[in-house]
Design an enzyme around this catalytic site. Sequence first.
Site, mmCIF file in Angstrom:
data_model
loop_
_atom_site.group_PDB
_atom_site.id
_atom_site.type_symbol
_atom_site.label_atom_id
_atom_site.label_comp_id
_atom_site.label_asym_id
_atom_site.label_seq_id
_atom_site.Cartn_x
_atom_site.Cartn_y
_atom_site.Cartn_z
ATOM 1 N N ASN A 9 27.851 51.135 -2.430
ATOM 2 C CA ASN A 9 27.672 51.997 -3.602
ATOM 3 C C ASN A 9 26.706 51.286 -4.547
ATOM 4 O O ASN A 9 27.090 50.358 -5.240
ATOM 5 C CB ASN A 9 29.041 52.218 -4.260
ATOM 6 C CG ASN A 9 28.947 52.960 -5.581
ATOM 7 O OD1 ASN A 9 27.912 53.547 -5.908
ATOM 8 N ND2 ASN A 9 30.036 52.942 -6.336
ATOM 9 N N LYS A 11 25.414 52.422 -7.162
ATOM 10 C CA LYS A 11 25.570 52.879 -8.558
ATOM 11 C C LYS A 11 24.181 53.170 -9.150
ATOM 12 O O LYS A 11 23.306 53.650 -8.440
ATOM 13 C CB LYS A 11 26.349 51.849 -9.371
ATOM 14 C CG LYS A 11 27.643 51.429 -8.667
ATOM 15 C CD LYS A 11 28.551 50.612 -9.515
ATOM 16 C CE LYS A 11 29.798 50.279 -8.715
ATOM 17 N NZ LYS A 11 30.795 49.586 -9.504
ATOM 18 N N HIS A 93 34.968 58.338 -8.595
ATOM 19 C CA HIS A 93 34.859 56.914 -8.902
ATOM 20 C C HIS A 93 35.330 56.681 -10.339
ATOM 21 O O HIS A 93 35.117 57.525 -11.209
ATOM 22 C CB HIS A 93 33.407 56.453 -8.731
ATOM 23 C CG HIS A 93 33.278 54.972 -8.780
ATOM 24 N ND1 HIS A 93 33.299 54.271 -9.964
ATOM 25 C CD2 HIS A 93 33.157 54.044 -7.800
ATOM 26 C CE1 HIS A 93 33.188 52.976 -9.699
ATOM 27 N NE2 HIS A 93 33.106 52.816 -8.397
ATOM 28 N N GLU A 95 34.185 55.003 -12.624
ATOM 29 C CA GLU A 95 33.110 55.078 -13.625
ATOM 30 C C GLU A 95 32.802 56.528 -13.980
ATOM 31 O O GLU A 95 32.419 56.829 -15.116
ATOM 32 C CB GLU A 95 31.876 54.315 -13.116
ATOM 33 C CG GLU A 95 32.132 52.813 -13.149
ATOM 34 C CD GLU A 95 31.386 52.000 -12.121
ATOM 35 O OE1 GLU A 95 30.433 52.502 -11.515
ATOM 36 O OE2 GLU A 95 31.786 50.835 -11.917
ATOM 37 N N GLU A 163 40.448 51.537 -5.439
ATOM 38 C CA GLU A 163 39.604 50.677 -6.262
ATOM 39 C C GLU A 163 40.294 50.408 -7.597
ATOM 40 O O GLU A 163 40.180 51.232 -8.532
ATOM 41 C CB GLU A 163 38.252 51.350 -6.528
ATOM 42 C CG GLU A 163 37.440 51.584 -5.278
ATOM 43 C CD GLU A 163 35.945 51.532 -5.590
ATOM 44 O OE1 GLU A 163 35.238 50.809 -4.884
ATOM 45 O OE2 GLU A 163 35.496 52.202 -6.538
ATOM 46 N N GLY A 169 33.498 45.109 -10.367
ATOM 47 C CA GLY A 169 32.427 44.391 -11.057
ATOM 48 C C GLY A 169 32.890 43.191 -11.863
ATOM 49 O O GLY A 169 32.123 42.659 -12.667
ATOM 50 N N SER A 208 35.002 44.190 -6.239
ATOM 51 C CA SER A 208 34.639 42.776 -6.094
ATOM 52 C C SER A 208 34.786 42.251 -4.665
ATOM 53 O O SER A 208 35.170 41.100 -4.454
ATOM 54 C CB SER A 208 35.435 41.908 -7.069
ATOM 55 O OG SER A 208 35.074 42.223 -8.414
#
Length: 249
Positions: A9, A11, A93, A95, A163, A169, A208
């Site tokens: 991904n 992003k 996701h 985000e 996730e 991250g 991560s």
Amino acid sequence: MRRKLAAGNWKMNGSRASLTEVDRIVAAAVGLGIDVLLCPPATHLVWVRERIGREGIRTGGQDCHPEHHGAHTGDISAAHLADVGATHVILGHSERRLDHGETDALVAAKVRAAWAADLTAVICVGETLAERRAGDTLEVIARQVEGSVPAGAAGHNTVIAYEPVWAIGTGLTPSEAEIAEVHAALRAQLHRRFPAEAEAIRLLYGGSVKPGNAAAIFAVPQVDGALVGGASLRADDFVPILAALDAAP
Ligand code: PGA
């Protein structure tokens, strides 16, 4: 048997210069016994697809609109993703859930749109740090799966990615026991809702994943692969993760 899947991904990262990384990823992935998926920004899907050429690596989007076409300036439909050769789309996701206020109901509508365009939905779920500390992890994830994964989920059209929001991250990861607990709960929930398909739906871990922790994560029961963010941008990081998945039990 579920075939293992490593999904990258990107992003809102990467550029045309990243296409040389794609070349190296393709070269390394050819011959591995796993599925590999690259999800660059939508603007770069065509270039990545062309760069992959005829090799079996798949491409995917990072979001789609719940409708197929229409007056939705700036949005991209599942049909558009399919039209440029994508076979998958990441949906829900954290985000998107946090930055754009996406609800489980909206994610489910997007999943149905993806399926209508013959895309496989990679549906993301995961708890925040506050939810984990409060002991609510399994309840939060069960609720997200209930609301985000519509009736009709099957091995060919759905992948679920666990996730944890706090692991994305950050360099932090749950323990192997914590990942195992969530993945076992996910599998059990799939068995209750989709008995005929539950064993065919792949469960990815994301957050991560790095070359240094990949093998340990891939040894966790019910982990069928990974959704990789930062470490998917550079072949030096992503290729060892692919190799670790290929070597996993
Ligand atoms: P990360 O992101 O690997 O950079 O933590 C994972 C993801 O958000 O899919």
